[in-house]
Design a protein around this motif. Sequence first.
Motif, short mmCIF file in Angstrom:
data_model
loop_
_atom_site.label_atom_id
_atom_site.label_comp_id
_atom_site.label_asym_id
_atom_site.label_seq_id
_atom_site.Cartn_x
_atom_site.Cartn_y
_atom_site.Cartn_z
N ARG A 96 0.85 -1.19 0.00
CA ARG A 96 0.00 0.00 0.00
C ARG A 96 0.89 1.24 0.00
O ARG A 96 2.05 1.18 0.41
N ALA A 97 0.34 2.33 -0.44
CA ALA A 97 1.10 3.58 -0.48
C ALA A 97 0.14 4.75 -0.32
O ALA A 97 -1.07 4.60 -0.57
N PRO A 98 0.62 5.90 0.10
CA PRO A 98 -0.28 7.05 0.27
C PRO A 98 -0.75 7.60 -1.07
O PRO A 98 -0.03 7.56 -2.06
N GLN A 99 -1.96 8.08 -1.07
CA GLN A 99 -2.50 8.79 -2.24
C GLN A 99 -3.22 10.02 -1.71
O GLN A 99 -4.23 9.91 -1.03
N ILE A 100 -2.69 11.19 -2.01
CA ILE A 100 -3.18 12.45 -1.45
C ILE A 100 -3.99 13.18 -2.51
O ILE A 100 -3.53 13.37 -3.64
N LEU A 101 -5.18 13.62 -2.12
CA LEU A 101 -6.03 14.41 -2.99
C LEU A 101 -6.11 15.83 -2.46
O LEU A 101 -6.36 16.04 -1.27
N VAL A 102 -5.91 16.80 -3.33
CA VAL A 102 -6.03 18.22 -2.98
C VAL A 102 -7.01 18.86 -3.95
O VAL A 102 -7.27 18.33 -5.04
N PRO A 103 -7.60 19.99 -3.59
CA PRO A 103 -8.65 20.58 -4.44
C PRO A 103 -8.18 21.02 -5.81
O PRO A 103 -8.89 20.86 -6.80
N ASN A 104 -6.98 21.61 -5.91
CA ASN A 104 -6.56 22.21 -7.18
C ASN A 104 -5.04 22.20 -7.30
O ASN A 104 -4.33 21.80 -6.37
N THR A 105 -4.55 22.65 -8.45
CA THR A 105 -3.10 22.65 -8.67
C THR A 105 -2.40 23.68 -7.80
O THR A 105 -1.20 23.52 -7.51
N GLY A 106 -3.11 24.72 -7.36
CA GLY A 106 -2.51 25.68 -6.45
C GLY A 106 -2.13 25.03 -5.13
O GLY A 106 -1.12 25.40 -4.52
N ALA A 107 -2.91 24.05 -4.69
CA ALA A 107 -2.59 23.35 -3.45
C ALA A 107 -1.32 22.52 -3.61
O ALA A 107 -0.53 22.38 -2.67
N ILE A 108 -1.10 21.96 -4.81
CA ILE A 108 0.15 21.22 -5.05
C ILE A 108 1.33 22.17 -4.97
O ILE A 108 2.37 21.85 -4.38
N ALA A 109 1.20 23.36 -5.57
CA ALA A 109 2.28 24.34 -5.50
C ALA A 109 2.56 24.75 -4.06
O ALA A 109 3.72 24.95 -3.67
N TYR A 110 1.51 24.87 -3.26
CA TYR A 110 1.68 25.24 -1.85
C TYR A 110 2.42 24.14 -1.10
O TYR A 110 3.33 24.41 -0.30
N LEU A 111 2.07 22.88 -1.35
CA LEU A 111 2.76 21.77 -0.68
C LEU A 111 4.22 21.70 -1.11
O LEU A 111 5.09 21.34 -0.31
N ARG A 112 4.49 22.05 -2.38
CA ARG A 112 5.89 22.07 -2.84
C ARG A 112 6.69 23.13 -2.07
O ARG A 112 7.83 22.88 -1.65
N LEU A 113 6.09 24.29 -1.89
CA LEU A 113 6.75 25.36 -1.13
C LEU A 113 6.94 24.95 0.33
O LEU A 113 7.99 25.18 0.93
N LEU A 114 5.92 24.28 0.90
CA LEU A 114 6.02 23.83 2.29
C LEU A 114 7.13 22.79 2.43
O LEU A 114 7.89 22.81 3.41
N GLY A 115 7.23 21.89 1.46
CA GLY A 115 8.29 20.90 1.52
C GLY A 115 9.66 21.53 1.39
O GLY A 115 10.61 21.15 2.11
#
Length: 422
Positions: free
Chosen positions: A39-58
Motif C-alpha cells: 500500500r502507499a499514500p495517495q493524497i487528494l487536494v482541491p486544485n493545482t494551487g494546493a500542489i504548488a503550496y505543498l511544494r513550497l512547504l516541503g
Amino acid sequence: MRSLRSTDSLAVRRRSASAAPSGTYLAGRPQEERIRATRAPQILVPNTGAIAYLRLLGRSTRLRATEGPHAVSPSVPALGKWLTWATDSAEFPGAGVLLAMTRMLSAHWATGQSPTEDANLASLLSWIDPPPGRTGADAAREAEDPAAYPPAGPATDPVFDQQLYELMARHDTTAPGPAREASARRLDAELRGQLLPTWQLMWRGVELLRALPEGGHVAARWQLDRLLFTSYAAYLDEDGRPQARRDHAVGAARRLARLEEATARYDAERAYDDPLVMAEYELTGEAFTGAVVARDPDRLDTTGKTPKRRPTLTLRAEEPVRLAVGDAVRCPARPTQKAEITSVDADRRLVGLAITGGLGRGYKKPLPEGAVPDLGEELTYTVLDPSGMLTPLPAEEDTPWTHGGPPIPYEPDDKDAEELWE
C-alpha cells in the motif's frame, strides 16, 4: 485530503523470495528479491494551487536543522522530504501519489467554462453535476459566490482573512474564562464554515470519479507508484539526504528525459484505454482503423537460418492511411503483438501487415485459436507504444567534460538551515 485507495498500512513486507508473497516478487536474471509496498499514500487536494503550496512547504521544511540555533523536531525535515517527493511525482503524467481534483475532473468532463473557471472546484463540480432541475451554467454561476462556496485554497477570501485576524487578536487578548471559551468556539465555527464546504466538494468529486470505469493501464501505473514509494522509504531509512535546492546538470537532464518519456507513455496508455482518445491520433495520422479482408495465419519467413512465423493481414480502411511501409505498429486490442506495415496501395486504403512478435508459439507449434485476427474483424493499429523503454543515459561518473564533468555530490550545509522564510 483523503485517499481513493486504502492507506491503513505503509509497511513493506519482507519475506523470503521462495514464498513470493504479496509485497515481494522475483525479477531479473539471476533471480533477485525485490520489495514493493503493498500500500502507499495517495493524497487528494482541491486544485493545482494546493500542489504548488505543498511544494513550497516541503522546500521550506526539508532543509531545517535539527541542531543548532534554529533547531526543529526531526519530524519537520522528514515531512519536508516526503512533501517534496510527492510534489515532484505530481509533475509526472499518470502518477497517482498527489492528485488535484480539478485536474482529474477536467480530464474526464468538458464544460462550457474557461480553463481558469474550471480551476474553481465548486464551479467545476456544479457544471458537471448540477442539482436536479438546474443547468450546469446556472449552478456554476451560483458556485462562484465565496459566501456560499469559500475558496478551496490555498488563496483564501480576503474578507474572511480580515475577520479571522480580528477574531484571533480578540481571542489572544481575552482573559481565561467563559469569554475566552466562547471566543474559541467562535473561531472553531468560522474555520469549520470555511473548510467544510471544500471537504464536501472533495468527496463529491471522489464519488464521481469512482463511478467511472478503470482504465486498463491504471493498475500498472499504481504498481509503479508503490515501487517508487518503497524505494524512497528505503532511502530515508538509510539516512538519505534531503533533496537539493537545485538539480545539477546531470540530474536535470535525467529528470527532463524521465518527464518526456512519462508523458509519451501516458499519452499512449490513454489512447490504448480509450477509443475516443485514439480517434485523435487517427486524425493526426498516427493510427488507422480497418477491417480484415485477407489473412495468412500460417505464413513462414524463411529468409533466415531458422524459419519464423510471420502471419500476414490485409486491412481495408475507410479513410486514407498516412502511415508508411516499414512502420512498426501495435493493436490496442492485442497489445502484446508486434506488427509491421508491409504494403500500402495507391489509394492508401488497403494496408498489408505482418505480425512480427507476441504470438507466443514457435513456428513448429500450431497457433492457439484467435491468435491471428479473423476475416471481418475491425482493428485499430497505431505507432504508439506504451511499453517504450527508458532512454539510456551515462552514469554520473561518466559525465563528459563538455557537460561539466562528474557532478559534485550534494551535501547539506549550514546555509541550508538559515531562516529564509521569515
